[in-house]
Design an enzyme around this catalytic site. Sequence first.
Site, PDB file in Angstrom:
ATOM      1  N   ASP A  71       1.176  -1.439  -0.283  1.00 11.26           N
ATOM      2  CA  ASP A  71       0.094   0.097  -0.048  1.00 11.26           C
ATOM      3  C   ASP A  71       0.940   1.219   0.303  1.00 11.26           C
ATOM      4  OD1 ASP A  71      -2.378  -1.298   0.443  1.00 11.26           O
ATOM      5  OD2 ASP A  71      -2.385  -1.708   1.921  1.00 11.26           O
ATOM      6  N   ASP A  75      -7.049  -1.498  -4.151  1.00 14.34           N
ATOM      7  CA  ASP A  75      -8.172  -1.069  -3.343  1.00 14.34           C
ATOM      8  C   ASP A  75      -8.783  -0.652  -3.802  1.00 14.34           C
ATOM      9  OD1 ASP A  75      -6.092  -2.715  -1.831  1.00 14.34           O
ATOM     10  OD2 ASP A  75      -5.502  -1.087  -0.693  1.00 14.34           O
TER      11      ASP A  75
END
Length: 182
Positions: free
Chosen positions: A133, A149
């Site tokens: 991320d 995501d």
Amino acid sequence: MAPVAPSGVRRIAVLATIVPIVYILDLITKTVVLRTLEGREPLVVIPGLLQFRVIFNSGAAFSIGTGMTIVFTFVAAGVVIAILRTARHLRSLPWAITLGLMLGGALGNLTDRLLRWPSGFGRPSPFQGHVVDFIETFPGHFPVWNVADSAIVCGGILAVILAWRGYQIDGTRDTGEHKSNG
């Protein structure tokens, strides 16, 4: 008059186009970010609003369930299989877009769970990789996320809207008029 559902070839073409676009965009952005930012301070793009910071997430969205990587790996694999099975009945262009976003994102994060781990940590056990991320909006107030995501969330929102509006995967629309009161 209801719009004509796209042909089987068209809906598969849309799905087959969106999935690799999302997947490749996710892999490229993660690779670039890892090469340029891993082990470094966050890159502030807009102070207080947006920065890029590498984290390795072993949990689910919003770092829920950290340490349960194997569970989320199997869940992601199940989602991929479910979408592929559902695609056989797909006759709706909006649902093709929705499932394409969700499948591309699920494959991007599943690839991380199978193949990625933080530098210096050695190779993880099978199915124990970490999702990369790197996009942090409202630093300190909102979770760090990635392209996969984003695609999953957008696909999920579209799925809710389509279901709420009565659009079915097979291209039909449930208007609620046929329901009885008894």
